[in-house]
Write a protein that holds these residues in place. Sequence first.
Motif, PDB file in Angstrom:
ATOM      1  N   GLY A 601       0.781  -1.226   0.000  1.00 53.45           N
ATOM      2  CA  GLY A 601       0.000   0.000   0.000  1.00 53.45           C
ATOM      3  C   GLY A 601       0.812   1.276   0.000  1.00 53.45           C
ATOM      4  N   VAL A 602       2.103   1.216  -0.332  1.00 54.36           N
ATOM      5  CA  VAL A 602       2.939   2.409  -0.421  1.00 54.36           C
ATOM      6  C   VAL A 602       3.459   2.533  -1.849  1.00 54.36           C
ATOM      7  CG1 VAL A 602       3.596   2.354   2.002  1.00 54.36           C
ATOM      8  CG2 VAL A 602       4.978   1.115   0.327  1.00 54.36           C
ATOM      9  N   ASN A 603       3.972   3.728  -2.188  1.00 49.40           N
ATOM     10  CA  ASN A 603       4.531   3.970  -3.515  1.00 49.40           C
ATOM     11  C   ASN A 603       6.054   3.926  -3.452  1.00 49.40           C
ATOM     12  OD1 ASN A 603       2.053   4.337  -4.815  1.00 49.40           O
ATOM     13  ND2 ASN A 603       1.971   6.489  -4.237  1.00 49.40           N
ATOM     14  N   HIS A 604       6.652   3.161  -4.369  1.00 48.46           N
ATOM     15  CA  HIS A 604       8.101   3.084  -4.449  1.00 48.46           C
ATOM     16  C   HIS A 604       8.557   3.507  -5.837  1.00 48.46           C
ATOM     17  CE1 HIS A 604       9.358   0.225  -0.932  1.00 48.46           C
ATOM     18  NE2 HIS A 604       8.659   1.272  -0.527  1.00 48.46           N
ATOM     19  N   ALA A 605       9.732   4.158  -5.878  1.00 47.51           N
ATOM     20  CA  ALA A 605      10.351   4.456  -7.162  1.00 47.51           C
ATOM     21  C   ALA A 605      10.579   3.157  -7.917  1.00 47.51           C
ATOM     22  CB  ALA A 605      11.668   5.190  -6.946  1.00 47.51           C
ATOM     23  N   CYS A 606      10.356   3.213  -9.221  1.00 49.69           N
ATOM     24  CA  CYS A 606      10.385   1.989 -10.027  1.00 49.69           C
ATOM     25  C   CYS A 606      11.155   2.239 -11.316  1.00 49.69           C
ATOM     26  CB  CYS A 606       8.956   1.530 -10.337  1.00 49.69           C
ATOM     27  SG  CYS A 606       8.852  -0.052 -11.197  1.00 49.69           S
ATOM     28  N   LEU A 607      11.947   1.244 -11.707  1.00 48.87           N
ATOM     29  CA  LEU A 607      12.654   1.250 -12.982  1.00 48.87           C
ATOM     30  C   LEU A 607      12.121   0.107 -13.822  1.00 48.87           C
ATOM     31  CD1 LEU A 607      15.092   1.892 -14.943  1.00 48.87           C
ATOM     32  CD2 LEU A 607      16.385   0.234 -13.591  1.00 48.87           C
ATOM     33  N   TRP A 608      11.698   0.419 -15.060  1.00 48.57           N
ATOM     34  CA  TRP A 608      11.249  -0.611 -16.001  1.00 48.57           C
ATOM     35  C   TRP A 608      12.326  -0.788 -17.066  1.00 48.57           C
ATOM     36  CZ3 TRP A 608       7.700   2.927 -14.027  1.00 48.57           C
ATOM     37  CH2 TRP A 608       6.613   2.385 -13.335  1.00 48.57           C
ATOM     38  N   ASP A 609      12.797  -2.013 -17.196  1.00 45.10           N
ATOM     39  CA  ASP A 609      13.869  -2.291 -18.147  1.00 45.10           C
ATOM     40  C   ASP A 609      13.692  -3.704 -18.684  1.00 45.10           C
ATOM     41  OD1 ASP A 609      16.155  -2.191 -19.652  1.00 45.10           O
ATOM     42  OD2 ASP A 609      17.540  -2.483 -17.972  1.00 45.10           O
ATOM     43  N   ASN A 610      13.544  -3.832 -20.000  1.00 45.17           N
ATOM     44  CA  ASN A 610      13.380  -5.147 -20.636  1.00 45.17           C
ATOM     45  C   ASN A 610      12.230  -5.937 -20.020  1.00 45.17           C
ATOM     46  OD1 ASN A 610      15.546  -4.784 -22.433  1.00 45.17           O
ATOM     47  ND2 ASN A 610      17.013  -5.423 -20.852  1.00 45.17           N
ATOM     48  N   ASP A 611      11.082  -5.293 -19.904  1.00 45.44           N
ATOM     49  CA  ASP A 611       9.863  -5.925 -19.393  1.00 45.44           C
ATOM     50  C   ASP A 611      10.004  -6.375 -17.943  1.00 45.44           C
ATOM     51  OD1 ASP A 611       8.563  -5.573 -21.786  1.00 45.44           O
ATOM     52  OD2 ASP A 611       9.166  -7.521 -22.573  1.00 45.44           O
ATOM     53  N   GLN A 612      10.944  -5.812 -17.223  1.00 43.22           N
ATOM     54  CA  GLN A 612      11.112  -6.130 -15.811  1.00 43.22           C
ATOM     55  C   GLN A 612      10.988  -4.858 -14.997  1.00 43.22           C
ATOM     56  OE1 GLN A 612      14.925  -7.622 -14.628  1.00 43.22           O
ATOM     57  NE2 GLN A 612      14.119  -8.696 -12.850  1.00 43.22           N
ATOM     58  N   ALA A 613      10.242  -4.931 -13.918  1.00 42.31           N
ATOM     59  CA  ALA A 613      10.085  -3.798 -13.011  1.00 42.31           C
ATOM     60  C   ALA A 613      10.997  -3.990 -11.816  1.00 42.31           C
ATOM     61  CB  ALA A 613       8.639  -3.665 -12.552  1.00 42.31           C
ATOM     62  N   VAL A 614      11.770  -2.960 -11.492  1.00 43.89           N
ATOM     63  CA  VAL A 614      12.734  -3.027 -10.397  1.00 43.89           C
ATOM     64  C   VAL A 614      12.326  -2.023  -9.327  1.00 43.89           C
ATOM     65  CG1 VAL A 614      15.155  -2.774  -9.736  1.00 43.89           C
ATOM     66  CG2 VAL A 614      14.560  -3.681 -11.994  1.00 43.89           C
ATOM     67  N   ASP A 615      12.168  -2.506  -8.103  1.00 44.36           N
ATOM     68  CA  ASP A 615      11.862  -1.635  -6.970  1.00 44.36           C
ATOM     69  C   ASP A 615      13.148  -0.935  -6.553  1.00 44.36           C
ATOM     70  OD1 ASP A 615      11.197  -0.470  -4.566  1.00 44.36           O
ATOM     71  OD2 ASP A 615       9.954  -2.146  -3.903  1.00 44.36           O
ATOM     72  N   LEU A 616      13.182   0.392  -6.704  1.00 43.86           N
ATOM     73  CA  LEU A 616      14.399   1.147  -6.393  1.00 43.86           C
ATOM     74  C   LEU A 616      14.574   1.406  -4.912  1.00 43.86           C
ATOM     75  CD1 LEU A 616      14.410   3.751  -9.316  1.00 43.86           C
ATOM     76  CD2 LEU A 616      15.476   1.510  -9.212  1.00 43.86           C
ATOM     77  N   GLY A 617      13.547   1.193  -4.117  1.00 45.77           N
ATOM     78  CA  GLY A 617      13.671   1.326  -2.681  1.00 45.77           C
ATOM     79  C   GLY A 617      13.617   2.758  -2.184  1.00 45.77           C
ATOM     80  N   THR A 618      13.897   2.935  -0.884  1.00 50.50           N
ATOM     81  CA  THR A 618      13.815   4.235  -0.222  1.00 50.50           C
ATOM     82  C   THR A 618      15.022   4.404   0.707  1.00 50.50           C
ATOM     83  OG1 THR A 618      12.614   3.461   1.737  1.00 50.50           O
ATOM     84  CG2 THR A 618      11.299   4.005  -0.202  1.00 50.50           C
ATOM     85  N   LEU A 619      15.154   5.617   1.249  1.00 51.66           N
ATOM     86  CA  LEU A 619      16.109   5.855   2.313  1.00 51.66           C
ATOM     87  C   LEU A 619      15.560   5.314   3.627  1.00 51.66           C
ATOM     88  CD1 LEU A 619      17.215   9.542   1.574  1.00 51.66           C
ATOM     89  CD2 LEU A 619      18.587   7.463   1.227  1.00 51.66           C
ATOM     90  N   PRO A 620      16.430   5.034   4.603  1.00 53.87           N
ATOM     91  CA  PRO A 620      15.931   4.586   5.914  1.00 53.87           C
ATOM     92  C   PRO A 620      14.976   5.606   6.523  1.00 53.87           C
ATOM     93  CG  PRO A 620      18.312   4.260   5.743  1.00 53.87           C
ATOM     94  CD  PRO A 620      17.904   5.055   4.534  1.00 53.87           C
ATOM     95  N   GLY A 621      13.902   5.110   7.120  1.00 57.39           N
ATOM     96  CA  GLY A 621      12.914   5.982   7.744  1.00 57.39           C
ATOM     97  C   GLY A 621      11.804   6.438   6.824  1.00 57.39           C
TER      98      GLY A 621
END
Length: 714
Positions: A601-621
């Motif tokens: 239920g949260v939003n994360h930065a995402c990278l789409w590359d070659n039909d794959q979605a990568v969760d870029l994550g967040t800073l601590p906290g």
Amino acid sequence: MGGDGISHFIPAMELWASTMLRASVQGGVLILAVWALCRIAPRIPAHVRCWLWWLASAKLLISLCFAGGVAVPLLPRGTHAPRAAAPIAKLFQPVRPSYDAKPVPAVTPTPATTPIASPAPVGAVAPLPAAPLSWLPLALFAAWAAGAMAMLVWNACGWWRVRGAMRRAETDAPDALREETARIAAQMGYRTEIAVRMSPETGSPFVAGLWRPVLIAPSTFSEKLSEPERRMALAHEIAHLRRFDLALGAIPALARMLLFFHPLAWLAAREYAATREEACDAAAIAATQLDAVQYARLLLKVMSNGAAAPSGALAISPAYHAAKRRLLHVARPGWDTSRAHTRLAAAALCGAGMCAALPLHVTARTLAMTHLKPDDTAAPLHYILQDLGPVGASASIRFAINDRGQVAGARDERALLWDNGHETPIGAIGRYHYGAALAINNSGTVAATYYNYDNYPHTLLWQDGAKSPALPSKYRFNEPHGVNDLGWIVGGIRTGGHDAQGGLMTQAFLRADGQTRMLGTLGGDHSTAYDVNDNGQVVGKADLARTYLERTAHGFTRPTHAFLWRDGVMQDLGTLGGDNSLACAVNQSGQSVGYSATDEGVNHACLWDNDQAVDLGTLPGHDNSEARAINDAGDAVGRSGSDADTTPPRAVLWTGGRVVDLNAVVTNAPQWTLQCADGVNNSGQIVGKGLIGGVPHAFVLTPQAPPQRLPSKH
């Protein structure tokens, strides 16, 4: 009714059509599975087979009512599907760079990307002021409504005949028949009092009355049947009452009425009725302790009599095919006593119950989750900050930067260009006043939006002081978001059509070589394009089909997914497990970034590359993050955190497998709080916004090497 009036009903009819299709497919799959199981294992007890067919019919109705549910990954990757679960890779881990590492050479700006040959011109697609009216949904809905009404009338007539037979039946049934009925009911564990009546209109006993059960027997019931046969006939009807068949039978009947066009709905209703009778036959034989031969004689007598009970009542059917099937059923020795069949029946019943109760939806198949390690050998980062000044009321505007270091943005809702320390107002056209410069390419062409006092958006192009409308005047409501080195512009245009809530629809557009092309949606009403590279690849967001309407505190909404448009095809990029995603930038390699909702239920930065979605994550906290730009080296920038997080947001850079807090790598601005990075060029320069003394300012970060250490003298 005119076309404009009918157009308001088109969204509802499209929703109806997609709902019917979903119910037909999901319910049909379960019906076929039950049919195959009953063919493979015909010795499953009749009462279990009856429940299986009832659940299959119930699945048709459940699929009509619920759109969401459990995702079933059956579609190939990239195929549009609701809540497409994209492959997730936890790639970036939060780290803070250390200044104790060895000195490294100064960062040398990389040369601009070699221009790529222009693709074929984009064909012109003239958008209409309103979506074209389709009569197909209206015709299909009218045909379905007529058929459903006919089925309703047919069922109502059956119910009316039952009520008429009950009214005309004699209330003075013989006391012996009443006592025998009460005795058998008590023996079978049925405690509710049963009214017994006699009627010359029926050839076999039947039961009716949902709240007050009534058993109606033929007037010649005692004369034509022997005492054991009467007991079996009464036990059969009491078994219907004990099993609540009068109430449960409404589910298959309703499913058949609403999906009358579906042959499998008729199959499920017919098989439910047949197995229901077989289950009552077994209960009658068990209650009376008589053999199957005597019961078979009873069935033959009923079949030879030929007088059927009215539809809507439960009785021993005189139909030949039904009687033949039941004769074969009761003639099987030990037909429901096998322990193996009992275990199989229990497993089948549990499985069918789960499939019927859970609303399902088909999604795209996902790749295996990958875990890539951060590059621990990456050099430490250091940046010099340049203050572009306060932005005032334009703090929410996303700034852009090209490879020449030119910055497009706004201050106090006035579009500006920053170039080598100089500010240049973009200006306006005609009566348009407020706006912002939203995109800039490497030749210095700026795509800007202006709003007049009526809040109507208007797009213009600016280069070297010359400005011109980006789109023809017939596109009155339009807003640009990206421009490539070929001068192609992408954004959103209000088409003039209306969505399901009555609002004006916005569609993604591509303006190339003097032609405007509408890019469509992922099945819903709205879409917006945010960026385009020199290969003609466009990214943005688009609504899914109306099938997936969801109820929220603000009314009905539908998921919106990131898309990649190329070669005339809009591809759904999927999500990180949640409902929504958005792609806002694409580099020359086709890598795109944005954000996506997760299954938490949260939003994360995402990278789409070659039909794959990568969760870029967040800073601590931080729970949330979003990426806003990406350069050709694959470095992405954005922010970690949101107003919902307990820790204030921070501008971040995703590079080399790391998520870097830009506040920790700026060497000359300790009083700043960098809140968001909006753009990054191929030289590594970053533009964004932050706070200095609580006032929002824009900034540019230029990468530098850490201070060189002088060798010690001995």
